[in-house]
Design a protein around this motif. Structure first.
Motif, PDB file in Angstrom:
ATOM      1  N   ALA A 223       0.831  -1.239  -0.021  1.00 10.69           N
ATOM      2  CA  ALA A 223       0.027  -0.137  -0.257  1.00 10.69           C
ATOM      3  C   ALA A 223       1.216   1.339  -0.013  1.00 10.69           C
ATOM      4  O   ALA A 223       1.441   2.600  -0.585  1.00 10.69           O
ATOM      5  CB  ALA A 223      -0.480   0.197   1.664  1.00 10.69           C
ATOM      6  N   ALA A 224       2.012   1.682   0.928  1.00 12.11           N
ATOM      7  CA  ALA A 224       2.685   2.723   0.867  1.00 12.11           C
ATOM      8  C   ALA A 224       3.826   3.019  -0.499  1.00 12.11           C
ATOM      9  O   ALA A 224       3.400   3.252  -0.904  1.00 12.11           O
ATOM     10  CB  ALA A 224       3.774   2.192   2.408  1.00 12.11           C
ATOM     11  N   GLU A 227       0.553   4.437  -3.014  1.00 15.96           N
ATOM     12  CA  GLU A 227       0.613   5.605  -2.595  1.00 15.96           C
ATOM     13  C   GLU A 227       1.536   6.656  -2.796  1.00 15.96           C
ATOM     14  O   GLU A 227       1.684   7.421  -2.939  1.00 15.96           O
ATOM     15  CB  GLU A 227       0.112   5.546  -1.237  1.00 15.96           C
ATOM     16  CG  GLU A 227      -0.431   7.300  -0.546  1.00 15.96           C
ATOM     17  CD  GLU A 227      -1.524   7.439  -2.122  1.00 15.96           C
ATOM     18  OE1 GLU A 227      -2.617   7.098  -2.605  1.00 15.96           O
ATOM     19  OE2 GLU A 227      -0.980   8.734  -2.113  1.00 15.96           O
ATOM     20  N   GLN A 230       1.224   7.127  -7.192  1.00 13.61           N
ATOM     21  CA  GLN A 230       0.864   7.528  -6.900  1.00 13.61           C
ATOM     22  C   GLN A 230       0.678   9.108  -6.778  1.00 13.61           C
ATOM     23  O   GLN A 230      -0.022  10.349  -7.406  1.00 13.61           O
ATOM     24  CB  GLN A 230      -1.074   7.215  -6.737  1.00 13.61           C
ATOM     25  CG  GLN A 230      -1.344   6.295  -6.873  1.00 13.61           C
ATOM     26  CD  GLN A 230      -0.849   5.420  -8.929  1.00 13.61           C
ATOM     27  OE1 GLN A 230      -1.674   6.542  -9.879  1.00 13.61           O
ATOM     28  NE2 GLN A 230      -0.850   4.625  -9.449  1.00 13.61           N
ATOM     29  N   ALA A 231       0.929   9.243  -5.604  1.00 10.67           N
ATOM     30  CA  ALA A 231       1.190  10.534  -5.360  1.00 10.67           C
ATOM     31  C   ALA A 231       2.248  11.253  -6.088  1.00 10.67           C
ATOM     32  O   ALA A 231       1.982  12.981  -6.448  1.00 10.67           O
ATOM     33  CB  ALA A 231       1.796  10.903  -3.378  1.00 10.67           C
ATOM     34  N   TRP A 241      -4.442   8.086 -13.628  1.00  3.62           N
ATOM     35  CA  TRP A 241      -3.244   6.703 -12.881  1.00  3.62           C
ATOM     36  C   TRP A 241      -2.744   6.844 -12.826  1.00  3.62           C
ATOM     37  O   TRP A 241      -1.972   6.845 -14.765  1.00  3.62           O
ATOM     38  CB  TRP A 241      -4.438   5.279 -13.395  1.00  3.62           C
ATOM     39  CG  TRP A 241      -3.475   4.493 -13.522  1.00  3.62           C
ATOM     40  CD1 TRP A 241      -3.434   3.842 -12.381  1.00  3.62           C
ATOM     41  CD2 TRP A 241      -3.554   3.709 -14.259  1.00  3.62           C
ATOM     42  NE1 TRP A 241      -2.869   2.119 -12.496  1.00  3.62           N
ATOM     43  CE2 TRP A 241      -2.689   1.989 -14.123  1.00  3.62           C
ATOM     44  CE3 TRP A 241      -3.543   4.145 -15.771  1.00  3.62           C
ATOM     45  CZ2 TRP A 241      -2.346   1.357 -14.651  1.00  3.62           C
ATOM     46  CZ3 TRP A 241      -2.701   2.883 -16.897  1.00  3.62           C
ATOM     47  CH2 TRP A 241      -2.119   1.812 -15.751  1.00  3.62           C
TER      48      TRP A 241
END
Ligand SMILES: Cc1cc2nc3c(=O)[nH]c(=O)nc-3n(C[C@H](O)[C@H](O)[C@H](O)COP(=O)(O)OP(=O)(O)OC[C@H]3O[C@@H](n4cnc5c(N)ncnc54)[C@H](O)[C@@H]3O)c2cc1C
Length: 429
Positions: A223-224, A227, A230-231, A241
């Protein structure tokens, strides 16, 4: 995308539109510089398959392409993943699509990923293989011609009108196949169509990524890492995306698929915006990834796509319009099926391409294949994938050659004969 540049572009576009006046072009005679039995317009996956299929059946075939290579979005657009050719263990894609993938794999230019059937491929290898297969089939290739209009007599297309460095000229033919992706020929010929948009992308490739380090970080905290990517994309200016896929090469090559922003793929102003603002965003994302994602510290930009990634624009309204109900369920069958497709997003979906979806309602002497085929906005999502475009192109090229052999209009080709011909060529029906 940053609001500033977007607003400036909108203002500029508005100024151009409001200050525009019209003029009348003088009537002029143009030369018929080429003739062929089958004229295929656009050399992407659909166009290559159409040209190969028609020429292998003895039709004098000419493939017209605006750029200097074949493969369309799959090569110039740096779209480098072939979806699965199977569904739930059953073969779906045969014929020219399967032959192309097999030849890529045998040349060491395509590798299946994981346990799945899907495959990465080398775009330069597909550029070469596409032109090789076209020439091997006996079809001719004419690059650097932009289909600008159509010459229609009665309801029948007689010539494609192209612009080129040598000026405007006509390419006359007996059957035309529109594989331009954007339906440039059928729109000019007066066929009905719908148009819609989806986020346009500008794929690019990075090298020198420490893939092992990146994958380990993702295994530790998926997840990290997701993210962080995407960040970084948001900070760099991507509206949609960004997907990163390690290529199966030893040099840390990473394919970066993306959705940059939603614009009109038929507007030169919008396309200019996507390409220029997109390259700005890609420069920023490299810096962002280096700084924030483990394994990307030495990432290096190899290239950005030379052909902007338009996912959808015009779609024919043909004799049959494929809808969501035709592509969203298992085993949707049609009596006039000329090939099968599947959905890259999930197994358990396999559908027929009905011949009528390739046939315009109002215009004769014309077939349509690829991402501008007759279907709804929703149905195009699975249909437009590369392997499905090969299937549609092969069907159109085969039908064109059969119509010439039997001396009948393409819309009246006997379906049983067409299906027998396609089955004989390994197409899954
Ligand atoms: C960013 C992005 C990511 C994608 N990801 C995937 C993926 O992972 N896997 C997958 O299978 N598919 C993917 N797709 C979809 C797929 O790449 C395309 O839908 C497919 O290539 C369409 O094939 P086509 O032959 O219909 O059209 P295109 O590939 O668009 O080819 C059309 C050809 O016609 C030429 N042409 C256009 N207009 C003219 C004209 N007026 N005169 C002369 N020539 C002309 C073009 O130059 C081009 O060569 C993606 C698409 C995009 C944009």
């Amino acid at each position: 995308m940053a609001a500033g540049p977007a607003r400036r572009l909108a203002e500029r576009t508005h100024a151009m539109r409001t200050s525009a006046t019209t003029l009348t072009e003088p009537t002029r005679e143009i030369p018929i510089r080429h003739t062929a039995d089958v004229v295929v317009c656009g050399g992407g996956p659909a166009g290559v398959a159409a040209a190969v299929a028609a020429a292998r059946r003895g039709a004098d075939t000419l493939l017209l392409e605006r750029y200097g290579c074949l493969g369309g979005l799959a090569t110039g657009g740096l779209v480098l993943v072939l979806p699965s050719f199977e569904d739930s263990g059953r073969p779906i894609i045969g014929g020219i699509g399967l032959e192309t993938r097999t030849r890529l794999v045998e040349a060491g230019a395509s590798v299946c990923r994981g346990g799945a059937d899907a495959a990465f491929f080398d775009p330069e290898a597909l550029k070469w293989l596409s032109q090789h297969m076209v020439r091997e089939s006996g079809a001719r290739i004419l690059h650097h011609v932009w289909i600008a209009s159509a010459h229609v007599e009665g309801q029948r297309v007689r010539a494609a009108i192209v612009e080129s460095k040598a000026g405007r000229f006509a390419v006359a033919g007996r059957v035309f196949i529109d594989c331009t992706g954007d339906g440039d020929l059928f729109a000019a010929a007066g066929a009905s169509f719908e148009a819609s948009t989806q986020q346009i992308g500008l794929p690019f490739r990075l090298c020198h990524v420490d893939v092992a380090r990146w994958k380990q970080a993702a295994a530790d905290d998926r997840a990290a890492v997701g993210e962080a990517i995407q960040a970084a994309a948001r900070r760099a200016g991507f509206e949609g995306w960004l997907g990163l896929e390690a290529m199966p090469t030893p040099d840390g090559l990473v394919w970066c698929n993306n959705m940059l922003c939603d614009r009109d793929g038929l507007s030169p102003e919008d396309l200019s915006y996507v390409e220029t603002a997109g390259r700005d965003a890609i420069r920023r994302i490299v810096t962002e990834l280096r700084a924030t994602v483990p394994g990307f510290e030495r990432a290096w930009l190899v290239d950005t796509a030379s052909q902007v990634g338009v996912r959808r624009s015009r779609r024919l309204i043909g004799e049959y319009v494929m809808g969501d109900e035709d592509t969203a369920q298992f085993d949707r069958r049609f009596d006039d099926a000329v090939g099968r497709g599947n959905d890259f997003r999930q197994q358990g979906i396999a559908f027929d391409f009905p011949y009528r979806a390739l046939v315009p309602r109002e215009v004769d002497g014309l077939l349509v294949a690829g991402r501008c085929v007759s279907c709804s906005h929703e149905a195009l999502e699975p249909i437009r994938e590369i392997h499905n475009c090969w299937v549609m192109g092969e069907a159109a090229g085969t039908a064109a050659a059969l119509s010439l052999r039997l001396g009948c209009p393409v819309r009246d080709v006997p379906i049983a004969s067409l299906q027998a011909d396609l089955r004989g060529a390994g197409v899954v029906l």
